[in-house]
Design a protein around this motif. Sequence first.
Motif, PDB file in Angstrom:
ATOM      1  N   ARG A   1       0.828  -1.208   0.000  1.00 14.15           N
ATOM      2  CA  ARG A   1       0.000   0.000   0.000  1.00 14.15           C
ATOM      3  C   ARG A   1       0.864   1.260   0.000  1.00 14.15           C
ATOM      4  NH1 ARG A   1      -4.553  -2.299   4.157  1.00 14.15           N
ATOM      5  NH2 ARG A   1      -5.893  -3.195   2.544  1.00 14.15           N
ATOM      6  N   GLU A   2       2.006   1.217   0.680  1.00 13.53           N
ATOM      7  CA  GLU A   2       2.896   2.377   0.719  1.00 13.53           C
ATOM      8  C   GLU A   2       3.548   2.648  -0.635  1.00 13.53           C
ATOM      9  OE1 GLU A   2       5.672   1.459   3.806  1.00 13.53           O
ATOM     10  OE2 GLU A   2       4.203   1.758   5.408  1.00 13.53           O
ATOM     11  N   HIS A   3       3.694   1.618  -1.467  1.00 13.35           N
ATOM     12  CA  HIS A   3       4.409   1.770  -2.733  1.00 13.35           C
ATOM     13  C   HIS A   3       3.528   1.635  -3.970  1.00 13.35           C
ATOM     14  CE1 HIS A   3       7.524   0.793   0.235  1.00 13.35           C
ATOM     15  NE2 HIS A   3       8.280   1.593  -0.499  1.00 13.35           N
ATOM     16  N   HIS A   4       2.235   1.482  -3.797  1.00 18.06           N
ATOM     17  CA  HIS A   4       1.370   1.241  -4.965  1.00 18.06           C
ATOM     18  C   HIS A   4       1.283   2.439  -5.907  1.00 18.06           C
ATOM     19  CE1 HIS A   4      -1.813   3.483  -2.888  1.00 18.06           C
ATOM     20  NE2 HIS A   4      -2.458   3.512  -4.041  1.00 18.06           N
ATOM     21  N   ASN A   5       1.550   3.648  -5.415  1.00 12.95           N
ATOM     22  CA  ASN A   5       1.437   4.822  -6.279  1.00 12.95           C
ATOM     23  C   ASN A   5       2.778   5.279  -6.862  1.00 12.95           C
ATOM     24  OD1 ASN A   5       2.524   5.737  -3.916  1.00 12.95           O
ATOM     25  ND2 ASN A   5       1.168   7.492  -3.672  1.00 12.95           N
ATOM     26  N   TRP A   6       3.823   4.474  -6.705  1.00 15.06           N
ATOM     27  CA  TRP A   6       5.102   4.816  -7.328  1.00 15.06           C
ATOM     28  C   TRP A   6       4.942   4.742  -8.842  1.00 15.06           C
ATOM     29  CZ3 TRP A   6      10.304   2.922  -4.947  1.00 15.06           C
ATOM     30  CH2 TRP A   6      10.444   3.456  -3.660  1.00 15.06           C
ATOM     31  N   THR A   7       5.529   5.694  -9.526  1.00 13.85           N
ATOM     32  CA  THR A   7       5.438   5.726 -10.988  1.00 13.85           C
ATOM     33  C   THR A   7       6.504   4.825 -11.602  1.00 13.85           C
ATOM     34  OG1 THR A   7       6.971   7.572 -11.172  1.00 13.85           O
ATOM     35  CG2 THR A   7       4.612   8.117 -10.912  1.00 13.85           C
ATOM     36  N   GLU A   8       6.360   4.611 -12.909  1.00 17.18           N
ATOM     37  CA  GLU A   8       7.364   3.800 -13.613  1.00 17.18           C
ATOM     38  C   GLU A   8       8.736   4.458 -13.530  1.00 17.18           C
ATOM     39  OE1 GLU A   8       8.339   2.223 -18.106  1.00 17.18           O
ATOM     40  OE2 GLU A   8       6.241   2.505 -17.531  1.00 17.18           O
ATOM     41  N   HIS A   9       8.763   5.791 -13.551  1.00 16.07           N
ATOM     42  CA  HIS A   9      10.039   6.513 -13.449  1.00 16.07           C
ATOM     43  C   HIS A   9      10.741   6.211 -12.115  1.00 16.07           C
ATOM     44  CE1 HIS A   9      13.069   9.622 -13.754  1.00 16.07           C
ATOM     45  NE2 HIS A   9      12.681  10.063 -12.564  1.00 16.07           N
ATOM     46  N   VAL A  10       9.974   6.183 -11.036  1.00 11.27           N
ATOM     47  CA  VAL A  10      10.564   5.890  -9.717  1.00 11.27           C
ATOM     48  C   VAL A  10      11.075   4.457  -9.682  1.00 11.27           C
ATOM     49  CG1 VAL A  10      10.122   5.738  -7.237  1.00 11.27           C
ATOM     50  CG2 VAL A  10       9.105   7.594  -8.568  1.00 11.27           C
ATOM     51  N   TRP A  11      10.264   3.501 -10.160  1.00 14.61           N
ATOM     52  CA  TRP A  11      10.677   2.098 -10.157  1.00 14.61           C
ATOM     53  C   TRP A  11      11.873   1.856 -11.078  1.00 14.61           C
ATOM     54  CZ3 TRP A  11       9.625  -0.775  -6.300  1.00 14.61           C
ATOM     55  CH2 TRP A  11       8.413  -0.677  -5.620  1.00 14.61           C
ATOM     56  N   ALA A  12      12.013   2.695 -12.120  1.00 17.04           N
ATOM     57  CA  ALA A  12      13.134   2.545 -13.053  1.00 17.04           C
ATOM     58  C   ALA A  12      14.474   2.850 -12.384  1.00 17.04           C
ATOM     59  CB  ALA A  12      12.941   3.450 -14.267  1.00 17.04           C
ATOM     60  N   CYS A  13      14.438   3.508 -11.234  1.00 19.50           N
ATOM     61  CA  CYS A  13      15.665   3.853 -10.503  1.00 19.50           C
ATOM     62  C   CYS A  13      16.016   2.830  -9.433  1.00 19.50           C
ATOM     63  CB  CYS A  13      15.513   5.230  -9.858  1.00 19.50           C
ATOM     64  SG  CYS A  13      15.280   6.552 -11.057  1.00 19.50           S
ATOM     65  N   VAL A  14      15.237   1.763  -9.344  1.00 14.48           N
ATOM     66  CA  VAL A  14      15.453   0.748  -8.306  1.00 14.48           C
ATOM     67  C   VAL A  14      16.237  -0.423  -8.892  1.00 14.48           C
ATOM     68  CG1 VAL A  14      14.345  -0.818  -6.664  1.00 14.48           C
ATOM     69  CG2 VAL A  14      13.292   1.403  -7.168  1.00 14.48           C
ATOM     70  N   LEU A  15      17.310  -0.795  -8.208  1.00 16.94           N
ATOM     71  CA  LEU A  15      18.082  -1.994  -8.570  1.00 16.94           C
ATOM     72  C   LEU A  15      17.578  -3.139  -7.705  1.00 16.94           C
ATOM     73  CD1 LEU A  15      20.438  -3.353 -10.100  1.00 16.94           C
ATOM     74  CD2 LEU A  15      21.906  -2.708  -8.174  1.00 16.94           C
ATOM     75  N   PHE A  16      17.099  -4.202  -8.357  1.00 17.28           N
ATOM     76  CA  PHE A  16      16.584  -5.376  -7.667  1.00 17.28           C
ATOM     77  C   PHE A  16      17.634  -6.491  -7.755  1.00 17.28           C
ATOM     78  CE2 PHE A  16      12.860  -3.150  -9.317  1.00 17.28           C
ATOM     79  CZ  PHE A  16      12.077  -3.049  -8.188  1.00 17.28           C
ATOM     80  N   PRO A  17      18.397  -6.718  -6.696  1.00 22.40           N
ATOM     81  CA  PRO A  17      19.401  -7.781  -6.731  1.00 22.40           C
ATOM     82  C   PRO A  17      18.888  -9.062  -6.085  1.00 22.40           C
ATOM     83  CG  PRO A  17      19.817  -6.398  -4.865  1.00 22.40           C
ATOM     84  CD  PRO A  17      18.566  -5.862  -5.533  1.00 22.40           C
ATOM     85  N   ASP A  18      19.576 -10.134  -6.376  1.00 19.98           N
ATOM     86  CA  ASP A  18      19.295 -11.388  -5.689  1.00 19.98           C
ATOM     87  C   ASP A  18      20.460 -12.333  -5.903  1.00 19.98           C
ATOM     88  OD1 ASP A  18      17.814 -13.083  -4.061  1.00 19.98           O
ATOM     89  OD2 ASP A  18      16.734 -13.983  -5.727  1.00 19.98           O
ATOM     90  N   GLU A  19      20.549 -13.287  -5.038  1.00 19.44           N
ATOM     91  CA  GLU A  19      21.548 -14.331  -5.182  1.00 19.44           C
ATOM     92  C   GLU A  19      20.821 -15.652  -5.342  1.00 19.44           C
ATOM     93  OE1 GLU A  19      20.079 -14.084  -1.275  1.00 19.44           O
ATOM     94  OE2 GLU A  19      21.194 -12.514  -2.288  1.00 19.44           O
ATOM     95  N   SER A  20      21.449 -16.562  -6.028  1.00 19.03           N
ATOM     96  CA  SER A  20      20.884 -17.899  -6.197  1.00 19.03           C
ATOM     97  C   SER A  20      21.953 -18.924  -5.880  1.00 19.03           C
ATOM     98  CB  SER A  20      20.400 -18.120  -7.633  1.00 19.03           C
ATOM     99  OG  SER A  20      19.257 -17.367  -7.878  1.00 19.03           O
TER     100      SER A  20
END
Length: 197
Positions: free
Chosen positions: A52-71
């Motif tokens: 709910r806190e992040h549902h109104n983030w725009t594509e521009h904001v999400w485009a600045c997020v790096l999503f990392p993960d390890e496998s």
Amino acid sequence: MVANQFLAASGKQISRKTVARRLRGGGLYARRPVVCVPLTRQHRTTRLQWCREHHNWTEHVWACVLFPDESRFSLSSDCRRQLIWRVSGIAYRPENIQEKDRYPTRSIMVWAGIMINGRTRLHVVANGTMTGQRYIDEVLLPHVRLFRAAVGDEFVFMDDNATCYRTLAVQDCLDSEGMQRLVWPARSPDLNPIENV
């Protein structure tokens, strides 16, 4: 197993192929149980609040997020030969889920990150487990810092809640490099889009 139950109930013997054919005729197919992380009511509440806190983030904001993960890739793989019979579309019903928390032994770990318009290089974590200092030396400084420099002040880093990522040394490194961390709830790997890559 069903053939044995039928034999005990009716006294007549049928083959496994007959059982499989009849189950398929009824729309049931052999499938592996879905493996997921067990969630408590508190986990679900905090996940909903985060969404709910992040549902109104725009594509521009999400485009600045790096999503990392390890496998982790295991040398002694879990073949998961146990199959269940279920109708299509009901994979996530409780009776079709097998909860599992632990990784298999004897394995190698790799790390990578994705953004809307880019990705990091794949990093192999050689010889053992990830520690806070290794995370700084092998991941944050050589990989994440490059993306921070390219994106600028809007850069947001969304790592998971692994213990080695939450050390004071890691937080000090992120602060000194001007990297904002997106805090997310515990046991929420499925909120990270890299989980589907």
